[in-house]
Design an enzyme around this catalytic site. Structure first.
Site, PDB file in Angstrom:
ATOM      1  N   GLY A   3       0.847  -1.192   0.000  1.00  0.00           N
ATOM      2  CA  GLY A   3       0.000   0.000   0.000  1.00  0.00           C
ATOM      3  C   GLY A   3       0.874   1.230   0.000  1.00  0.00           C
ATOM      4  O   GLY A   3       2.053   1.156   0.375  1.00  0.00           O
ATOM      5  N   CYS A  49       5.260   0.250   8.188  1.00  0.00           N
ATOM      6  CA  CYS A  49       4.951   1.433   7.380  1.00  0.00           C
ATOM      7  C   CYS A  49       6.202   1.826   6.603  1.00  0.00           C
ATOM      8  O   CYS A  49       7.302   1.838   7.166  1.00  0.00           O
ATOM      9  CB  CYS A  49       4.520   2.588   8.280  1.00  0.00           C
ATOM     10  SG  CYS A  49       4.067   4.070   7.369  1.00  0.00           S
ATOM     11  N   LEU A  50       6.017   2.116   5.326  1.00  0.00           N
ATOM     12  CA  LEU A  50       7.174   2.474   4.496  1.00  0.00           C
ATOM     13  C   LEU A  50       7.791   3.801   4.934  1.00  0.00           C
ATOM     14  O   LEU A  50       8.936   4.088   4.609  1.00  0.00           O
ATOM     15  CB  LEU A  50       6.752   2.535   3.016  1.00  0.00           C
ATOM     16  CG  LEU A  50       6.283   1.181   2.446  1.00  0.00           C
ATOM     17  CD1 LEU A  50       5.784   1.339   1.028  1.00  0.00           C
ATOM     18  CD2 LEU A  50       7.364   0.130   2.532  1.00  0.00           C
ATOM     19  N   HIS A  55      -5.085   1.399   6.970  1.00  0.00           N
ATOM     20  CA  HIS A  55      -3.765   1.985   7.225  1.00  0.00           C
ATOM     21  C   HIS A  55      -3.510   3.151   6.268  1.00  0.00           C
ATOM     22  O   HIS A  55      -3.031   4.215   6.668  1.00  0.00           O
ATOM     23  CB  HIS A  55      -2.682   0.902   7.053  1.00  0.00           C
ATOM     24  CG  HIS A  55      -1.280   1.386   7.208  1.00  0.00           C
ATOM     25  ND1 HIS A  55      -0.503   1.094   8.285  1.00  0.00           N
ATOM     26  CD2 HIS A  55      -0.514   2.165   6.394  1.00  0.00           C
ATOM     27  CE1 HIS A  55       0.692   1.685   8.138  1.00  0.00           C
ATOM     28  NE2 HIS A  55       0.708   2.323   7.006  1.00  0.00           N
ATOM     29  N   GLU A  56      -3.882   2.937   4.974  1.00  0.00           N
ATOM     30  CA  GLU A  56      -3.650   4.003   3.978  1.00  0.00           C
ATOM     31  C   GLU A  56      -4.584   5.191   4.208  1.00  0.00           C
ATOM     32  O   GLU A  56      -4.175   6.347   4.099  1.00  0.00           O
ATOM     33  CB  GLU A  56      -3.863   3.455   2.559  1.00  0.00           C
ATOM     34  CG  GLU A  56      -2.985   2.268   2.180  1.00  0.00           C
ATOM     35  CD  GLU A  56      -1.531   2.461   2.517  1.00  0.00           C
ATOM     36  OE1 GLU A  56      -0.880   1.457   2.844  1.00  0.00           O
ATOM     37  OE2 GLU A  56      -1.031   3.609   2.520  1.00  0.00           O
ATOM     38  N   GLN A  66       2.800  10.190   1.608  1.00  0.00           N
ATOM     39  CA  GLN A  66       4.087   9.524   1.843  1.00  0.00           C
ATOM     40  C   GLN A  66       5.136   9.889   0.791  1.00  0.00           C
ATOM     41  O   GLN A  66       6.329   9.698   1.012  1.00  0.00           O
ATOM     42  CB  GLN A  66       3.908   7.998   1.862  1.00  0.00           C
ATOM     43  CG  GLN A  66       3.102   7.495   3.062  1.00  0.00           C
ATOM     44  CD  GLN A  66       3.021   6.005   3.095  1.00  0.00           C
ATOM     45  OE1 GLN A  66       2.144   5.410   2.471  1.00  0.00           O
ATOM     46  NE2 GLN A  66       3.925   5.355   3.797  1.00  0.00           N
ATOM     47  N   HIS A 122      -3.337   7.524   6.694  1.00  0.00           N
ATOM     48  CA  HIS A 122      -2.289   8.429   6.179  1.00  0.00           C
ATOM     49  C   HIS A 122      -2.917   9.715   5.629  1.00  0.00           C
ATOM     50  O   HIS A 122      -2.368  10.794   5.788  1.00  0.00           O
ATOM     51  CB  HIS A 122      -1.489   7.765   5.048  1.00  0.00           C
ATOM     52  CG  HIS A 122      -0.318   6.932   5.511  1.00  0.00           C
ATOM     53  ND1 HIS A 122       0.729   7.447   6.229  1.00  0.00           N
ATOM     54  CD2 HIS A 122      -0.039   5.616   5.332  1.00  0.00           C
ATOM     55  CE1 HIS A 122       1.611   6.492   6.484  1.00  0.00           C
ATOM     56  NE2 HIS A 122       1.173   5.371   5.956  1.00  0.00           N
TER      57      HIS A 122
HETATM   58  O1  K2U Z   1       1.391   2.623   3.944  1.00  0.00           O
HETATM   59  C1  K2U Z   1       2.468   2.043   3.990  1.00  0.00           C
HETATM   60  O2  K2U Z   1       3.437   2.486   4.616  1.00  0.00           O
HETATM   61  C2  K2U Z   1       2.613   0.670   3.329  1.00  0.00           C
HETATM   62  C3  K2U Z   1       2.279  -0.336   4.383  1.00  0.00           C
HETATM   63  C4  K2U Z   1       0.913  -0.861   4.144  1.00  0.00           C
HETATM   64  C5  K2U Z   1       0.499  -1.807   5.236  1.00  0.00           C
HETATM   65  C6  K2U Z   1       0.880  -1.630   6.565  1.00  0.00           C
HETATM   66  C7  K2U Z   1       0.443  -2.534   7.534  1.00  0.00           C
HETATM   67  C8  K2U Z   1      -0.378  -3.583   7.184  1.00  0.00           C
HETATM   68  C9  K2U Z   1      -0.759  -3.744   5.873  1.00  0.00           C
HETATM   69  C10 K2U Z   1      -0.314  -2.848   4.909  1.00  0.00           C
HETATM   70  C11 K2U Z   1       3.331  -1.435   4.442  1.00  0.00           C
HETATM   71  O3  K2U Z   1       4.598  -0.934   4.695  1.00  0.00           O
HETATM   72  S1  K2U Z   1       3.524  -2.383   3.023  1.00  0.00           S
HETATM   73  C12 K2U Z   1       4.708  -3.539   3.680  1.00  0.00           C
HETATM   74  C13 K2U Z   1       3.984  -4.764   4.165  1.00  0.00           C
HETATM   75  C14 K2U Z   1       4.072  -5.870   3.371  1.00  0.00           C
HETATM   76  C15 K2U Z   1       3.367  -7.009   3.732  1.00  0.00           C
HETATM   77  C16 K2U Z   1       2.566  -7.028   4.890  1.00  0.00           C
HETATM   78  C17 K2U Z   1       2.491  -5.888   5.681  1.00  0.00           C
HETATM   79  C18 K2U Z   1       3.205  -4.737   5.325  1.00  0.00           C
HETATM   80 ZN    ZN Z   2       2.164   3.538   6.196  1.00  0.00          ZN
END
Ligand code: K2U
Ligand code: ZN
Length: 172
Positions: A45, A94-95, A136-137, A50, A140
């Site tokens: 996501g 979170c990225l 989560h998105e 971001q 943001h």
């Molecule tokens: O928004 C973001 O920073 C991307 C997030 C999205 C996300 C966070 C928590 C749970 C689900 C999605 C992640 O960094 S994407 C990395 C990731 C990959 C597999 C599973 C969970 C998170």
């Molecule tokens: Zn995030």
């Protein structure tokens, strides 16, 4: 093209983003850049703030690599219209807060409405990882990070680690 991802703490990650007006080629191109940036991270996501764009736009693809076809979703002005009482706990990352993970409890199922890249109104019910990710998105877009759900001490610890990381990255 791939865009740099902002790292917490950053004031742009705490702002409430503005709804996007009508569809445009510029917005479509932004969505493509966000998908490219998300897949390259890699992530499942990404929200526009971001990459420093304060618009209400998110992209996601929670399809399991290998056993599902990719399903890139582009959501303009996404809104949750209903959410289940039943909750799920997921260890989120979170990225914008690299290498930090913590358990977050959220509704298990959510109904979401949005405008797609062709300007069409869409609505869908999400559960599982898709539900966690879209919430989560959406957070943001309202300047909320997953660490805002944690106890203050844990949040401060993570914030201090990110400040150290940014100092080290600035030194190159
Ligand atoms: O928004 C973001 O920073 C991307 C997030 C999205 C996300 C966070 C928590 C749970 C689900 C999605 C992640 O960094 S994407 C990395 C990731 C990959 C597999 C599973 C969970 C998170
Ligand atoms: Zn995030």
């Amino acid at each position: 093209m791939k865009r740099p991802i902002l790292i917490h703490p950053d004031p742009r990650l705490k702002k409430v983003c503005a709804p996007v007006p009508d569809m445009s080629d510029a917005l479509r191109s932004l969505a493509d850049d966000m998908l490219e940036t998300m897949y390259a991270a890699p992530g499942i996501g990404l929200a526009a703030p971001q990459i420093g764009v304060m618009d209400r736009l998110i992209v996601l693809d929670c399809a399991k690599e290998g056993d599902e076809n990719p399903r890139p979703l582009v959501m303009f002005n996404p809104q949750i219209t209903a959410s289940s009482d039943e909750t799920n706990v997921y260890e989120e990352g979170c990225l914008s807060i690299p290498d930090q993970y913590a358990e977050v409890t959220r509704p298990k199922v959510v109904d979401v409405e949005w405008m797609d890249r062709d300007g069409n109104a869409c609505s869908e019910t999400f559960d599982g990882l898709w539900a966690t990710c879209v919430q989560h998105e959406l957070d943001h877009l309202d300047g909320k990070l997953f660490i805002d759900y944690l106890k203050p001490l844990k949040r401060q610890m993570i914030t201090r680690k990110m400040q150290k990381l940014k100092r080290e990255r600035a030194r190159g």
